[in-house]
Design an enzyme around this catalytic site. Structure first.
Site, PDB file in Angstrom:
ATOM      1  N   CYS A  17       0.890  -1.165   0.000  1.00 35.82           N
ATOM      2  CA  CYS A  17       0.000   0.000   0.000  1.00 35.82           C
ATOM      3  C   CYS A  17       0.921   1.205   0.000  1.00 35.82           C
ATOM      4  O   CYS A  17       1.494   1.560   1.029  1.00 35.82           O
ATOM      5  CB  CYS A  17      -0.915   0.027   1.228  1.00 35.82           C
ATOM      6  N   CYS A  59      -0.671   4.291   2.235  1.00 35.12           N
ATOM      7  CA  CYS A  59      -0.743   4.228   3.703  1.00 35.12           C
ATOM      8  C   CYS A  59      -0.400   2.813   4.180  1.00 35.12           C
ATOM      9  O   CYS A  59       0.752   2.413   4.101  1.00 35.12           O
ATOM     10  CB  CYS A  59      -2.086   4.707   4.223  1.00 35.12           C
ATOM     11  N   SER A  60      -1.396   2.063   4.664  1.00 38.37           N
ATOM     12  CA  SER A  60      -1.075   0.724   5.178  1.00 38.37           C
ATOM     13  C   SER A  60      -2.226  -0.243   4.928  1.00 38.37           C
ATOM     14  O   SER A  60      -2.441  -1.151   5.711  1.00 38.37           O
ATOM     15  CB  SER A  60      -0.775   0.809   6.674  1.00 38.37           C
ATOM     16  N   CYS A  61      -2.990  -0.039   3.854  1.00 33.64           N
ATOM     17  CA  CYS A  61      -4.138  -0.904   3.558  1.00 33.64           C
ATOM     18  C   CYS A  61      -3.671  -2.352   3.414  1.00 33.64           C
ATOM     19  O   CYS A  61      -2.643  -2.623   2.788  1.00 33.64           O
ATOM     20  CB  CYS A  61      -4.827  -0.439   2.288  1.00 33.64           C
TER      21      CYS A  61
END
Lengths: 111, 245
Positions: B127, B130-132
Site C-alpha cells: 500500500c 498508507c497501510s491498507c
C-alpha cells in the site's frame, strides 16, 4: 498538517522507554507492548466514526515520522503521531491531555 | 515485582515462575489510556466500539488466508470462484468482508481480489499510500509492511526488495506489484509447490504463511513460519526468572 512541536509530547517522548528498549531489558519477547492492540482499535474507531479518517491519519503519521518523531520507533511513534494529529485538529486539547495523564498515572500507581 | 504461583494441594511441588514482564509504567502507556478516555468522553467513539475493535484485532490472524489458499489449491471450482469474486468466495471460508467485526467494516473497503501466481508470474502486494492490508484474511499487517522503506521501494525496485526478504526470482518470472487502497484489498495465491501432491488441506494450510500471501516468500514443504530475527537482551536484568547456570 502542523509539524509544530507539542510541549506535552516533547516531555512524553523518551527513546529509553520505548518497548524496543524495555522489552529486551526485562527479557520480554512479545514484540509489541500491551497497549498496541488498543491503539490500533482506537485508530479504527476514529476512522469508522468519521472523527479522523484513516487516510488523513496515515498522511499525518508519514509526515511526523520523518520529522518530529523520526528517532522514535514503532509503535510509540504511531501513538505520538496519532495524539499529535488529534491535538492539531482540536479533537483533544493539550491541557486536558496533561491533566488526564496525571490522573491515569496516579491511578495506575495506586496499589 | 517477581512472584511464583502455587496450585494444587498445600505443599505440592507445583510452583512455576511467572513469565517476565516490563515492570514499569511508561508515559506511552499512560498517554494511550489518557487519549482514549478523552476521546470516549468527547463522543468521538464509544467504549463499546473500542472493546469490539480490540477484540477483533486480537482475534484475527493469517489462518483464514491460509485456508483460502489451501482450498483453492485442492478445489478448482472454488479457485475459479475466488478469482472471479473474492468477497463472495470468502464467505465460503467463514469471512464476511461486510461485517468482519460485527459492527461494520474497520475501513471503507469492500473490494477484494485474489492474485493468482503462475510459474512465470509473481505478485506482491503493498500500500504505497498508507497501510491498507486484507486484515479479515491475514490479520494485522507486519511492521515492515507499514514502513515507508517497503512502500516506496517495492514499486520502484521490486526484485531488489524481494531479494532482501530472501526471495530471488529468475529473470523470466514477471513481477507484478499490486497497490492496495482504501477501497480495494488484495492477497496472493501462490503456486502450489512440488512435493505436496497428496497433502490434505490441513497440511497445505500449514505452509501458506502470511509472507507467502503478501508475496515476499514462497510456500514450500517444511517451511511453516515466517522467521524473523529475535531481539536479544542487550542488558538483561538479573531475576528469579532466569535459571542458574
Amino acid at each position: 498538517m502542523s509539524v509544530d512541536r507539542i510541549a506535552l509530547l516533547e516531555t512524553t517522548r523518551n527513546q529509553d522507554k520505548t518497548w524496543e528498549a524495555l522489552a529486551p531489558h526485562y527479557g520480554v519477547t512479545n514484540p509489541n507492548p500491551p497497549w498496541k492492540t488498543s491503539l490500533t482499535a482506537m485508530c479504527d474507531c476514529l476512522a469508522v466514526n468519521g472523527a479522523l479518517p484513516a487516510l488523513d491519519r496515515r498522511k499525518a503519521e508519514d509526515e511526523l515520522a520523518e520529522t518530529l518523531y523520526s528517532d522514535i520507533p514503532s509503535p510509540e511513534r504511531e501513538l505520538l503521531a496519532l495524539v499529535h494529529t488529534m491535538v492539531s485538529r482540536g479533537l483533544v486539547t493539550e491541557a486536558d491531555l496533561a491533566s488526564r495523564m496525571s490522573m491515569v498515572r496516579a491511578r495506575l500507581e495506586t496499589v | 515485582m517477581s512472584h511464583t504461583h502455587s496450585h494444587g494441594k498445600p505443599g505440592a511441588d507445583t510452583h512455576h515462575k511467572a513469565a517476565p514482564m516490563v515492570e514499569e509504567i511508561t508515559d506511552y502507556e499512560v498517554l494511550e489510556i489518557a487519549v482514549r478516555e478523552l476521546a470516549i468522553e468527547h463522543g468521538l467513539f464509544t467504549a463499546e466500539d473500542h472493546r469490539r475493535f480490540t477484540e477483533w484485532a486480537e482475534s484475527i490472524g493469517p489462518a483464514a488466508g491460509s485456508r483460502l489458499v489451501a482450498k483453492a489449491w485442492t478445489d478448482p471450482a472454488f479457485k475459479a470462484r475466488a478469482l472471479k469474486d473474492g468477497v463472495k468466495a470468502c464467505k465460503e471460508i467463514g469471512v464476511d468482508w461486510a461485517e468482519p467485526t460485527g459492527v461494520g467494516t474497520p475501513s471503507d473497503y469492500m473490494e477484494f481480489h485474489v492474485l493468482e501466481d503462475t510459474p512465470t508470474l509473481h505478485h506482491v502486494i503493498v500500500c504505497t499510500l498508507c497501510s491498507c492490508y486484507p486484515r479479515p484474511l491475514l490479520g494485522m499487517s507486519p511492521e515492515w509492511y507499514r514502513t515507508t522503506n517497503y512502500r516506496r521501494r517495492l514499486v520502484r525496485w521490486p526484485r531488489q526488495v524481494l531479494a532482501e526478504f530472501g526471495l530471488i526470482l529468475p529473470p523470466e518470472v514477471e513481477v507484478r506489484v499490486e497497490d492496495s487502497n482504501q477501497k480495494c484489498r488484495f492477497m496472493v495465491l501462490p503456486v502450489r509447490p512440488k512435493g505436496t501432491e497428496n497433502w490434505t488441506e490441513e497440511q497445505l494450510e500449514a505452509i501458506v504463511t502470511r509472507d507467502c500471501m503478501i508475496g515476499v516468500a514462497l510456500p514450500k514443504p517444511g517451511r511453516t513460519a515466517d522467521v524473523h530475527p529475535i531481539q536479544k537482551a542487550r542488558r538483561p536484568v538479573e531475576s528469579s526468572h532466569q535459571e542458574a547456570k
